[in-house]
Scaffold this motif. Structure first.
Motif, PDB file in Angstrom:
ATOM      1  N   ALA A   1      -7.274   3.783   1.719  1.00 31.43           N
ATOM      2  CA  ALA A   1      -8.613   3.373   2.159  1.00 31.43           C
ATOM      3  C   ALA A   1      -8.753   1.852   2.181  1.00 31.43           C
ATOM      4  O   ALA A   1      -9.417   1.296   3.054  1.00 31.43           O
ATOM      5  CB  ALA A   1      -9.673   4.004   1.258  1.00 31.43           C
ATOM      6  N   LEU A   2      -8.103   1.179   1.250  1.00 33.42           N
ATOM      7  CA  LEU A   2      -8.216  -0.272   1.137  1.00 33.42           C
ATOM      8  C   LEU A   2      -7.405  -1.025   2.194  1.00 33.42           C
ATOM      9  O   LEU A   2      -7.613  -2.212   2.403  1.00 33.42           O
ATOM     10  CB  LEU A   2      -7.755  -0.697  -0.264  1.00 33.42           C
ATOM     11  N   ASN A   3      -6.514  -0.346   2.894  1.00 31.98           N
ATOM     12  CA  ASN A   3      -5.637  -1.004   3.868  1.00 31.98           C
ATOM     13  C   ASN A   3      -6.377  -1.210   5.197  1.00 31.98           C
ATOM     14  O   ASN A   3      -6.187  -0.484   6.164  1.00 31.98           O
ATOM     15  CB  ASN A   3      -4.361  -0.187   4.069  1.00 31.98           C
ATOM     16  N   SER A   4      -7.206  -2.231   5.225  1.00 33.43           N
ATOM     17  CA  SER A   4      -8.049  -2.476   6.403  1.00 33.43           C
ATOM     18  C   SER A   4      -7.227  -2.826   7.641  1.00 33.43           C
ATOM     19  O   SER A   4      -7.611  -2.486   8.753  1.00 33.43           O
ATOM     20  CB  SER A   4      -9.074  -3.571   6.111  1.00 33.43           C
ATOM     21  N   GLY A   5      -6.081  -3.479   7.471  1.00 37.89           N
ATOM     22  CA  GLY A   5      -5.249  -3.815   8.619  1.00 37.89           C
ATOM     23  C   GLY A   5      -4.753  -2.580   9.342  1.00 37.89           C
ATOM     24  O   GLY A   5      -4.838  -2.483  10.567  1.00 37.89           O
ATOM     25  N   SER A   6      -4.254  -1.620   8.593  1.00 36.41           N
ATOM     26  CA  SER A   6      -3.745  -0.396   9.196  1.00 36.41           C
ATOM     27  C   SER A   6      -4.895   0.423   9.791  1.00 36.41           C
ATOM     28  O   SER A   6      -4.753   0.992  10.885  1.00 36.41           O
ATOM     29  CB  SER A   6      -2.992   0.423   8.156  1.00 36.41           C
ATOM     30  N   ARG A   7      -6.003   0.463   9.109  1.00 37.13           N
ATOM     31  CA  ARG A   7      -7.169   1.189   9.643  1.00 37.13           C
ATOM     32  C   ARG A   7      -7.616   0.581  10.970  1.00 37.13           C
ATOM     33  O   ARG A   7      -7.959   1.306  11.906  1.00 37.13           O
ATOM     34  CB  ARG A   7      -8.324   1.147   8.642  1.00 37.13           C
ATOM     35  N   HIS A   8      -7.585  -0.735  11.053  1.00 40.69           N
ATOM     36  CA  HIS A   8      -8.002  -1.423  12.281  1.00 40.69           C
ATOM     37  C   HIS A   8      -7.066  -1.073  13.444  1.00 40.69           C
ATOM     38  O   HIS A   8      -7.521  -0.856  14.576  1.00 40.69           O
ATOM     39  CB  HIS A   8      -8.043  -2.932  12.030  1.00 40.69           C
TER      40      HIS A   8
ATOM     41  N   TYR B   1       0.810  -1.222   0.000  1.00 46.02           N
ATOM     42  CA  TYR B   1       0.000   0.000   0.000  1.00 46.02           C
ATOM     43  C   TYR B   1       0.845   1.274   0.000  1.00 46.02           C
ATOM     44  O   TYR B   1       0.326   2.367   0.204  1.00 46.02           O
ATOM     45  CB  TYR B   1      -0.944   0.013   1.199  1.00 46.02           C
TER      46      TYR B   1
ATOM     47  N   THR C   1      -3.549   6.221   5.822  1.00 45.26           N
ATOM     48  CA  THR C   1      -3.286   5.010   5.061  1.00 45.26           C
ATOM     49  C   THR C   1      -4.195   5.004   3.846  1.00 45.26           C
ATOM     50  O   THR C   1      -5.115   5.829   3.736  1.00 45.26           O
ATOM     51  CB  THR C   1      -3.502   3.748   5.922  1.00 45.26           C
TER      52      THR C   1
ATOM     53  N   GLU D   1      -7.973   2.346  14.749  1.00 47.23           N
ATOM     54  CA  GLU D   1      -9.189   2.288  15.564  1.00 47.23           C
ATOM     55  C   GLU D   1      -8.904   1.681  16.937  1.00 47.23           C
ATOM     56  O   GLU D   1      -9.371   2.188  17.961  1.00 47.23           O
ATOM     57  CB  GLU D   1     -10.265   1.490  14.830  1.00 47.23           C
TER      58      GLU D   1
END
Length: 187
Positions: free
Chosen positions: A138-145, A35, A136, A148
């Motif tokens: 938008a598609l990087n769900s791991g980093s977004r998590h 990413y 990050t 949060e």
């Protein structure tokens, strides 16, 4: 090792001029760079001549209190990547970016959340930081998590920078999460 920050499982220290190979190895993993560069490795000469000198100069700029820090497991002393808590080069010192880049072997173990939470605590309680942001794709769900779980909340979307148009999900842009000292204290 001159420890900057220690958690239950991690020790963070300042990078040195001898650490180029650690950064080169980390940035050569296509999954780590997915990413950031679409999986392309960072050229070793770019790490040695640009990235590492910029990191080291940051310690002088912020009196060693803020910057980008090498992360190691406390058990076994394995290098797992880096964390950063630093202002924009010309930005206010009390607004810092939180970031992390970990080797695949360290993924899924909670290290990113553990290191991020510890940096937020240090920034807000010891370093005079007022606001922390992280960004990050938008598609990087791991980093977004991770953001949060560290207590940060979605702030706004970001356009994809021109040099990242080749990254998977570039058409979706990026996201920025934030937390203020007051929000952190209320958690």
């Amino acid at each position: 090792m001159d420890t900057y920050l220690k958690t239950e499982r991690l020790a963070l220290r300042r990078f040195t001029a001898d650490d180029a190979d650690l950064l080169i190895e980390l940035d050569s993993d296509p999954a780590v760079m997915r990413y950031l560069s679409g999986g392309a490795a960072t050229a070793p000469d770019v790490v040695r001549e640009s990235h590492l000198p910029f990191i080291l100069a940051g310690y002088e700029r912020w009196q060693g209190e803020l910057g980008l820090f090498a992360a190691y497991e406390t058990v076994g002393d394995a290098f797992i990547g880096w964390f950063c808590l630093r202002p924009e080069p010309d930005g206010p010192r009390d607004e810092a970016e939180l970031g992390y880049r970990l080797r695949q072997a360290a993924w899924g173990k909670g290290y990113a959340t553990e290191g991020s939470r510890a940096l937020l605590a240090k920034g807000f309680t010891e370093l005079g930081v007022r606001k922390v942001w992280a960004a990050t794709m938008a598609l990087n769900s791991g980093s977004r998590h991770v953001m949060e779980k560290a207590g940060m909340t979605f702030a706004h979307t970001l356009p994809t920078p021109p040099d990242m148009q080749m990254v998977e999900g570039a058409e979706l842009g990026g996201v920025q999460f934030e937390i203020t000292k007051e929000q952190w204290e209320q958690q």
